[in-house]
Write an enzyme that holds these catalytic residues in place. Structure first.
Site, PDB file in Angstrom:
ATOM      1  N   GLY A  93     -20.388  11.021  -3.356  1.00  0.00           N
ATOM      2  CA  GLY A  93     -19.203  11.481  -4.083  1.00  0.00           C
ATOM      3  C   GLY A  93     -19.256  12.964  -4.304  1.00  0.00           C
ATOM      4  O   GLY A  93     -20.196  13.634  -3.861  1.00  0.00           O
ATOM      5  N   GLU A 104     -14.531  13.775   1.184  1.00  0.00           N
ATOM      6  CA  GLU A 104     -15.906  13.372   0.886  1.00  0.00           C
ATOM      7  C   GLU A 104     -16.391  12.328   1.894  1.00  0.00           C
ATOM      8  O   GLU A 104     -17.540  12.352   2.317  1.00  0.00           O
ATOM      9  CB  GLU A 104     -15.992  12.799  -0.530  1.00  0.00           C
ATOM     10  N   GLU A 140     -19.768  12.978   3.862  1.00  0.00           N
ATOM     11  CA  GLU A 140     -20.946  12.157   3.582  1.00  0.00           C
ATOM     12  C   GLU A 140     -21.374  11.330   4.801  1.00  0.00           C
ATOM     13  O   GLU A 140     -22.524  10.916   4.901  1.00  0.00           O
ATOM     14  CB  GLU A 140     -20.685  11.228   2.396  1.00  0.00           C
ATOM     15  N   GLU A 185     -34.135  10.345   2.112  1.00  0.00           N
ATOM     16  CA  GLU A 185     -34.192   8.905   2.319  1.00  0.00           C
ATOM     17  C   GLU A 185     -32.940   8.240   1.764  1.00  0.00           C
ATOM     18  O   GLU A 185     -32.640   8.331   0.576  1.00  0.00           O
ATOM     19  CB  GLU A 185     -35.435   8.343   1.611  1.00  0.00           C
TER      20      GLU A 185
END
Lengths: 261, 261
Positions: free
Chosen positions: B44, B75, B79, B136
């Site tokens: 986000g 976003e 992402e 990770e």
DNA sequence: TCAATAGTGTCTTTCAGACAGTATATA
DNA sequence: TATATACTGTCTGAAAGACACTATTGA
């Protein structure tokens, strides 16, 4: 990362429904402000965010203000002049609808609004004082009286979304029970369904659904009979909604896996 | 009325779903910030609101920034490292979920977040680069791998809401078509339904639904057959989703009454 | 041949829509 | 009596669940 950045204003807007005289109605108020002056609008107001983002002495924690949900509840009380105890007692339903966040939906400054809808039972309507400023406003029949093109900002979109939402949920959520008196007859409940769907429903078929509700413990019979209209006809059996424990409370989609350590 | 008042920060958070190996998965990233450091979180970021609320020379109009919906789309691209053209081409579904506005949900400052969910077809998953910072992170099976108690902020609530939403809409909205390849077999579509509902579905009964979809023009047969697994067995008929005109476009609940003047 | 997957058919139950008929009140 | 409302029953069809069966591929 989040201090001195520009921030939007956030408001809550309310789509307050009731059913009167067999028609779905919504509460609209006449705007007085600089923008959209004189137009009709949904009631609403700013979310209280305390002193968020304002400079303050180091070490002093930020006052973050109220929950958005609490803001909606507060506005509902203010706009209808009903206090929190009454709203609870008459199980007024308040639920988040959708968030409207288009840029320039308010020309003055960036405003993101979280819309809620509320369901007010008809017994409470006479107590509602629409708008503190007492200007021309009140209940408008969604089907016949709402002047869609005269609604302020994007409130026509918000209202449309609200109507679509209660229609969509009518058949699987206890929407209608929040729009009849606490003790109601089959006809009264059916008329609420008819008002929301805006079409006639077969009496016999609706009774069958009522029967299932009784078998499922969703409603219980109340002793004593009453004529729905007062204008004669056979008196009707009365029912009362039997609130279930909220199914959303048991809502973690799968067992929590937990931390192994 | 809206200038110098305190304002909250507004973010968008994304629940990005896919179905891999018969399981519903969600994209989580490892947090690096000061708060909730090291915990897993939904991707986000902040909504760009231009210079809203900041002092500026008189006469100069406010830059209100981007729509909230646009922020979610942006976003999503950032992402996943998928560009807008790819997202469109593979009909990645993005829809507003709910707005989470509890005070103190972020201890640093008042943050209201508008959550969206996205449905990514499996063919796109190999292209997804989770998290620019390459820490990770990645896809977690909702049923077996999500560490609910280790999710940052109220992201467990958001994820629960997202799972509940796609389950609720699965049977009446074209959710599953966004989680299969553009050309799919009956088994593949059924496995997506099974993954979301987290239970087996009868082959024969599901085929009957597929048949109705074909009759309704929702899906069309694609020439050529293909084995779903590659490990043998009879090859399957292939289908393609036939997008309908958006029913929400015709959505004004009743005829516009119009202004009489 | 077997194993694996695709695809068909049938029985049953549930539930909604349409509609006819009966019951009990007031005027 | 007429009228209005409450309530019951029946026929039909759509759709889901359970389950048995046939069809076509690869190994």
């Amino acid at each position: 990362m989040s201090g001195p950045w520009p921030r939007p204003s956030v408001t809550v807007d309310l789509v307050i429904f009731t059913v009167l005289e067999g028609a779905l109605k919504v509460l609209l108020i006449r705007r007085g402000g600089e923008v959209c002056h004189g137009m009709l609008a949904l009631p609403g107001g700013f979310v209280d965010v305390g002193d968020a983002g304002l400079p303050r002495p180091p070490g002093q924690p930020e006052d973050q203000g109220e929950d958005v949900e609490a803001a909606a509840l507060r506005e509902l009380g203010e706009e209808t002049a009903l206090d929190a105890a009454l709203l609870r007692k008459h199980r007024v339903h308040l639920e988040q609808l959708y968030t409207f966040g288009r840029a320039h939906r308010d020309p003055r400054t960036r405003v993101i609004t979280v819309a809620y809808y509320a369901l007010v039972p008809p017994e409470l309507v006479p107590l509602v004082q629409a708008g503190d400023d007492a200007s021309e406003a009140g209940w408008f029949s969604v089907a016949t009286e709402v002047p869609w093109s005269e609604l302020a900002f994007d409130h026509a979109d918000i209202l449309s979304t609200g109507v679509a939402r209660i229609r969509g949920k009518l058949d699987y959520a206890p929407i209608a029970f929040s729009l009849v008196p606490a003790v109601f007859t089959a006809s009264e409940l059916r008329q609420v369904h008819e008002a929301i769907r805006h079409q006639k429903i077969d009496k016999g078929n609706f009774r069958r659904r009522l029967k299932r509700m009784r078998e499922d413990g969703l409603i219980v019979e109340v002793p004593g009979k009453r004529s729905s209209t007062g204008r004669g006809g056979r008196p009707a059996t009365q029912y009362r909604f039997q609130a279930q424990e909220d199914p959303e409370l048991a809502a973690r989609p799968w067992p929590v896996s937990g931390r192994s350590s």
